[in-house]
Design a protein around this motif. Structure first.
Motif, PDB file in Angstrom:
ATOM      1  N   ALA A  85      26.121  27.732  32.053  1.00 32.15           N
ATOM      2  CA  ALA A  85      26.501  29.145  32.114  1.00 32.15           C
ATOM      3  C   ALA A  85      25.302  30.016  31.791  1.00 32.15           C
ATOM      4  CB  ALA A  85      27.619  29.423  31.121  1.00 32.15           C
ATOM      5  N   ARG A  86      25.216  31.126  32.498  1.00 36.04           N
ATOM      6  CA  ARG A  86      24.204  32.133  32.238  1.00 36.04           C
ATOM      7  C   ARG A  86      24.853  33.501  32.348  1.00 36.04           C
ATOM      8  NH1 ARG A  86      21.583  28.596  34.897  1.00 36.04           N
ATOM      9  NH2 ARG A  86      21.848  29.357  37.004  1.00 36.04           N
ATOM     10  N   LEU A  87      24.350  34.415  31.589  1.00 31.17           N
ATOM     11  CA  LEU A  87      24.797  35.805  31.659  1.00 31.17           C
ATOM     12  C   LEU A  87      23.967  36.518  32.715  1.00 31.17           C
ATOM     13  CD1 LEU A  87      26.539  38.005  30.222  1.00 31.17           C
ATOM     14  CD2 LEU A  87      24.497  38.480  28.868  1.00 31.17           C
ATOM     15  N   THR A  88      24.616  37.322  33.549  1.00 29.00           N
ATOM     16  CA  THR A  88      23.868  38.147  34.495  1.00 29.00           C
ATOM     17  C   THR A  88      24.309  39.595  34.367  1.00 29.00           C
ATOM     18  OG1 THR A  88      23.148  38.478  36.781  1.00 29.00           O
ATOM     19  CG2 THR A  88      25.394  37.728  36.462  1.00 29.00           C
ATOM     20  N   GLU A  89      23.321  40.460  34.409  1.00 31.59           N
ATOM     21  CA  GLU A  89      23.557  41.897  34.338  1.00 31.59           C
ATOM     22  C   GLU A  89      23.237  42.553  35.672  1.00 31.59           C
ATOM     23  OE1 GLU A  89      21.026  43.168  31.163  1.00 31.59           O
ATOM     24  OE2 GLU A  89      21.856  41.698  29.784  1.00 31.59           O
ATOM     25  N   ASP A  90      23.000  41.755  36.690  1.00 33.17           N
ATOM     26  CA  ASP A  90      22.604  42.233  38.015  1.00 33.17           C
ATOM     27  C   ASP A  90      23.708  43.118  38.602  1.00 33.17           C
ATOM     28  OD1 ASP A  90      22.110  42.530  40.775  1.00 33.17           O
ATOM     29  OD2 ASP A  90      21.093  40.590  40.873  1.00 33.17           O
ATOM     30  N   GLN A  91      23.426  44.396  38.743  1.00 37.64           N
ATOM     31  CA  GLN A  91      24.435  45.347  39.217  1.00 37.64           C
ATOM     32  C   GLN A  91      24.884  45.031  40.640  1.00 37.64           C
ATOM     33  OE1 GLN A  91      25.751  47.671  37.006  1.00 37.64           O
ATOM     34  NE2 GLN A  91      27.330  47.848  38.582  1.00 37.64           N
ATOM     35  N   LYS A  96      29.346  43.397  43.943  1.00 42.64           N
ATOM     36  CA  LYS A  96      29.793  42.512  45.018  1.00 42.64           C
ATOM     37  C   LYS A  96      31.223  42.017  44.811  1.00 42.64           C
ATOM     38  CE  LYS A  96      28.642  38.172  47.334  1.00 42.64           C
ATOM     39  NZ  LYS A  96      27.661  37.084  47.433  1.00 42.64           N
ATOM     40  N   TYR A  97      31.556  41.626  43.590  1.00 42.27           N
ATOM     41  CA  TYR A  97      32.861  41.018  43.328  1.00 42.27           C
ATOM     42  C   TYR A  97      33.882  41.972  42.718  1.00 42.27           C
ATOM     43  CZ  TYR A  97      30.321  36.716  44.237  1.00 42.27           C
ATOM     44  OH  TYR A  97      29.561  35.743  44.831  1.00 42.27           O
ATOM     45  N   TRP A  98      33.496  43.206  42.437  1.00 40.88           N
ATOM     46  CA  TRP A  98      34.395  44.160  41.779  1.00 40.88           C
ATOM     47  C   TRP A  98      35.629  44.398  42.640  1.00 40.88           C
ATOM     48  CZ3 TRP A  98      34.087  45.807  36.927  1.00 40.88           C
ATOM     49  CH2 TRP A  98      34.931  46.841  36.522  1.00 40.88           C
ATOM     50  N   ASN A  99      36.811  44.426  41.999  1.00 41.73           N
ATOM     51  CA  ASN A  99      38.055  44.720  42.719  1.00 41.73           C
ATOM     52  C   ASN A  99      39.049  45.354  41.747  1.00 41.73           C
ATOM     53  OD1 ASN A  99      39.688  42.612  41.407  1.00 41.73           O
ATOM     54  ND2 ASN A  99      38.448  41.177  42.578  1.00 41.73           N
ATOM     55  N   SER A 100      40.205  45.720  42.247  1.00 40.28           N
ATOM     56  CA  SER A 100      41.189  46.433  41.425  1.00 40.28           C
ATOM     57  C   SER A 100      41.714  45.576  40.271  1.00 40.28           C
ATOM     58  CB  SER A 100      42.349  46.931  42.286  1.00 40.28           C
ATOM     59  OG  SER A 100      42.987  45.848  42.925  1.00 40.28           O
ATOM     60  N   LEU A 106      38.683  45.756  32.754  1.00 42.24           N
ATOM     61  CA  LEU A 106      37.377  46.181  32.255  1.00 42.24           C
ATOM     62  C   LEU A 106      37.138  47.655  32.545  1.00 42.24           C
ATOM     63  CD1 LEU A 106      35.265  43.114  33.403  1.00 42.24           C
ATOM     64  CD2 LEU A 106      36.023  43.632  31.085  1.00 42.24           C
ATOM     65  N   PRO A 107      36.236  48.275  31.771  1.00 45.97           N
ATOM     66  CA  PRO A 107      35.901  49.678  32.045  1.00 45.97           C
ATOM     67  C   PRO A 107      35.181  49.784  33.399  1.00 45.97           C
ATOM     68  CG  PRO A 107      34.468  48.766  30.363  1.00 45.97           C
ATOM     69  CD  PRO A 107      35.515  47.722  30.651  1.00 45.97           C
ATOM     70  N   GLU A 108      34.632  50.903  33.670  1.00 46.00           N
ATOM     71  CA  GLU A 108      33.907  51.124  34.925  1.00 46.00           C
ATOM     72  C   GLU A 108      32.835  50.059  35.131  1.00 46.00           C
ATOM     73  OE1 GLU A 108      34.544  53.494  37.281  1.00 46.00           O
ATOM     74  OE2 GLU A 108      36.319  53.889  36.050  1.00 46.00           O
ATOM     75  N   LYS A 109      32.601  49.704  36.385  1.00 47.24           N
ATOM     76  CA  LYS A 109      31.637  48.642  36.666  1.00 47.24           C
ATOM     77  C   LYS A 109      30.205  49.000  36.286  1.00 47.24           C
ATOM     78  CE  LYS A 109      31.384  49.797  41.564  1.00 47.24           C
ATOM     79  NZ  LYS A 109      31.555  49.299  42.908  1.00 47.24           N
ATOM     80  N   GLU A 110      29.911  50.283  36.111  1.00 42.20           N
ATOM     81  CA  GLU A 110      28.570  50.696  35.691  1.00 42.20           C
ATOM     82  C   GLU A 110      28.409  50.674  34.170  1.00 42.20           C
ATOM     83  OE1 GLU A 110      30.412  52.544  37.861  1.00 42.20           O
ATOM     84  OE2 GLU A 110      29.351  52.014  39.707  1.00 42.20           O
TER      85      GLU A 110
END
Length: 161
Positions: A85-91, A96-100, A106-110
């Protein structure tokens, strides 16, 4: 690792299950929690949204070994996958995967608190039985009576490693 055909087979097993259990280590104690699939296919990597401050992020940081399990007892499907596992902060990945469904949790994707766990799968195993539970019990009973045969209750295959 797995061939593209086998990766597609794994995806076909887990894509409708949607929720898997992510196992990390809290010190030396294994700890599992449910995680929701967000991707539309599988290429050897599983992605999960999380919050930067979540305990699983601390437990899975820096290439830690983790395990994912998916099961659908009604369909006789069980999948176990191990990887790093790795953490990624790549916006771009977050977008890419954000959905309803993600937005409901979660809060806003930004928001800087929103990050993703990238799980690179190295090995695993799956079991699939298309037979009914009655048939599976029959096979187990038959194997016990014969005392020399493993019950044939479906497909089992290891991959990677």
């Amino acid at each position: 690792m797995s061939s593209p055909e086998h990766k597609q087979k794994i995806w076909n097993l887990i894509k409708d299950i949607k929720v898997g259990m992510l196992v990390t280590k809290d010190d030396d104690v294994p700890r599992a929690r449910p995680m929701h699939l967000v991707q539309d296919d599988y290429d050897g990597t599983i992605w999960f949204y999380t919050q930067r401050s979540a305990e699983k992020v601390i437990e899975a940081k820096g290439g830690s070994e983790v395990c994912l399990t998916f099961s659908d007892p009604d369909e006789g499907i069980y999948v176990s996958m191990s990887g790093t596992a790795r953490l990624t902060e790549d916006q771009d990945v977050i977008d890419k995967y954000w959905n309803s469904e993600v937005a409901a949790w979660l809060p806003e994707k930004e928001d800087p608190e929103v990050v993703m766990l990238e799980i690179d799968i190295q090995m695993g195993e799956h079991w699939a039985s298309k037979e009914s539970k009655v048939f599976q019990l029959y096979e187990i009973a038959k194997a016990n009576v014969k005392n020399d045969k493993t019950p044939d209750i479906g497909e089992n295959e290891k991959f990677g490693g």
